[in-house]
Design an enzyme around this catalytic site. Structure first.
Site, short mmCIF file in Angstrom:
data_model
loop_
_atom_site.label_atom_id
_atom_site.label_comp_id
_atom_site.label_asym_id
_atom_site.label_seq_id
_atom_site.Cartn_x
_atom_site.Cartn_y
_atom_site.Cartn_z
N ASN A 7 0.84 -1.19 0.00
CA ASN A 7 0.00 0.00 0.00
C ASN A 7 0.88 1.24 0.00
O ASN A 7 2.11 1.14 0.02
CB ASN A 7 -0.98 -0.01 1.18
CG ASN A 7 -0.28 -0.04 2.52
OD1 ASN A 7 0.54 0.82 2.83
ND2 ASN A 7 -0.57 -1.07 3.33
N LEU A 10 -4.02 -5.17 15.76
CA LEU A 10 -4.63 -4.23 16.69
C LEU A 10 -5.66 -4.92 17.57
O LEU A 10 -5.67 -4.73 18.80
CB LEU A 10 -5.28 -3.09 15.90
CG LEU A 10 -5.97 -1.99 16.68
CD1 LEU A 10 -4.98 -1.29 17.62
CD2 LEU A 10 -6.60 -0.98 15.73
#
Length: 397
Positions: free
Chosen positions: A204, A302
């Site tokens: 990305n 996360l």
């Protein structure tokens, strides 16, 4: 506080006059050194009137140098602040040049040195300038700003000199008690790359700048910082321990191995959601047929950290192209985060830029941070984290 103010050549040199006044208002004694090019924009007489001291401009001042005046000045200073710091001066400092009074002083002083860059936005973004700044940061030089906005050249972007009151606040804060002293921060930053074959990957556009700015700001505020970095071309901030990784699974292993020893985890990395099911052992050759990739989900780092029974204070990021607040609020609640920083990406926003804007959300609250340099946003984010943690523990931030 005794401040030696160095002024280098550039149109922003006129702002240094106001900076002298603001420094004196804050109780500092100020002495000024002008470079030869700075003296083309502003006069020594102006700074002498404002500072109350003679202004030095040259190594070849016989009356001053008879007593080794440059060494005397270097020893006199509690702080050295160069504002504005031009691209040329930054380059000369990075390479240890001592061809004029100001660069000689910087080599001869034991005082902390801070630079406030000011230049055209393309010059600021140039790889040479960023590499030189990285070198200086590694040596402990503080870099203050720059801000983003309209420039004298008519362009818009990062490269504006911070305002005088902001620079004074930075110096005062650096000399006072550091807000995050004694705390341990774990920060993830940058993209992750997932290999398709030995030469291709899925990735990305994350530059890692936000995560690196957070790590740098936390270290400046006194925290012990570990930075888990994906593949980025950024220098390690001074005083930060860096762990380099490539894939999402490597980042997960690095983060989980260090979570228990940290007080705060800030997940600023843009971790890839998917990876090829199996990387090809050899380079794929075109043959006229379409290539179909089977993708599988990567681990949710996360969410894993947030679900730990003895977890740190957990901060997530949400890069969204639409419905920013709604998506970020959902992520905050679904993953049971303590705080989330959301921003809009796409069409020149968010990724691969030196500035950004953030929406901070936490259970029962929100705060909008308007567009600013990512280093300034990092400081504001850390202030909010410190406040929320203090409120939770019943102390005052």
């Amino acid at each position: 506080m005794r401040v030696l103010l160095g002024v280098s050549g550039g149109i922003a040199a006129y702002k240094a006059a106001e900076l002298v006044r603001r420094l004196r208002d804050a109780g500092a004694e100020v002495r000024v050194v002008l470079t030869e090019n700075a003296a083309r924009f502003v006069t020594a007489l102006t700074f002498q009137a404002l500072s109350g001291h003679p202004v030095r401009t040259s190594l070849w001042d016989e009356s001053a140098e008879a007593a080794m005046g440059h060494i005397e000045l270097a020893r006199w200073a509690d702080e050295v602040l160069i504002a504005p710091a031009s691209a040329d001066l930054i380059a000369r400092l990075a390479h240890g040049h001592a061809g004029d009074l100001l660069t000689t002083l910087c080599l001869a002083t034991a005082a902390p040195v801070s630079l406030a860059p000011a230049m055209n936005q393309q010059m600021w973004a140039h790889a040479a300038t960023q590499a030189n700044l990285g070198t200086l940061r590694e040596r402990g030089v503080r870099v203050l700003g720059p801000a983003s906005g309209s420039q004298a050249c008519g362009e818009f972007g990062s490269g504006r000199l911070l305002e005088a009151n902001e620079l004074v606040a930075e110096l005062v804060a650096a000399r006072g008690p550091r807000e995050l002293a004694g705390m341990r921060f774990l920060v993830s930053a940058g993209p992750t790359y997932e290999d398709i074959d030995p030469v291709r990957f899925v990735g990305n556009r994350s530059s890692g700048r936000m995560g690196f700015a957070i790590a740098e700001a936390a270290a400046h505020a006194g925290a012990a910082v570990t930075l888990v970095a994906g593949p980025v071309a950024l220098a390690t901030p001074a005083g930060v321990e860096r762990v380099d990784v490539r894939s999402a699974r490597e980042m997960r292993a690095a983060v989980l191995a260090r979570t228990a020893s940290n007080d705060v985890f800030i997940a600023a990395a843009a971790v890839g959601d998917f990876r090829p099911q199996a990387a090809l052992p050899q380079k794929f050759k075109k043959g006229g047929a379409a290539l179909e990739l089977a993708l599988v989900e990567n681990p949710d780092i996360l969410a894993e950290v947030a679900a730990l029974p003895a977890r740190p204070f957990v901060v997530g990021f949400a890069a969204e192209t639409e419905n920013v607040e709604a998506h970020a609020r959902d992520k905050l609640e679904r993953k049971r985060l303590d705080l989330i920083a959301a921003n809009q990406v796409g069409a020149g926003l968010g990724f691969e830029r030196g500035d950004n804007a953030l929406l901070l959300l936490w259970p029962g609250g929100r705060e909008e941070l308007p567009r600013a340099d990512k280093r300034e946003l990092a400081r504001q984010l850390l202030a909010r984290i410190a406040h929320l943690r203090a409120a939770r523990s019943g102390t005052h931030a």
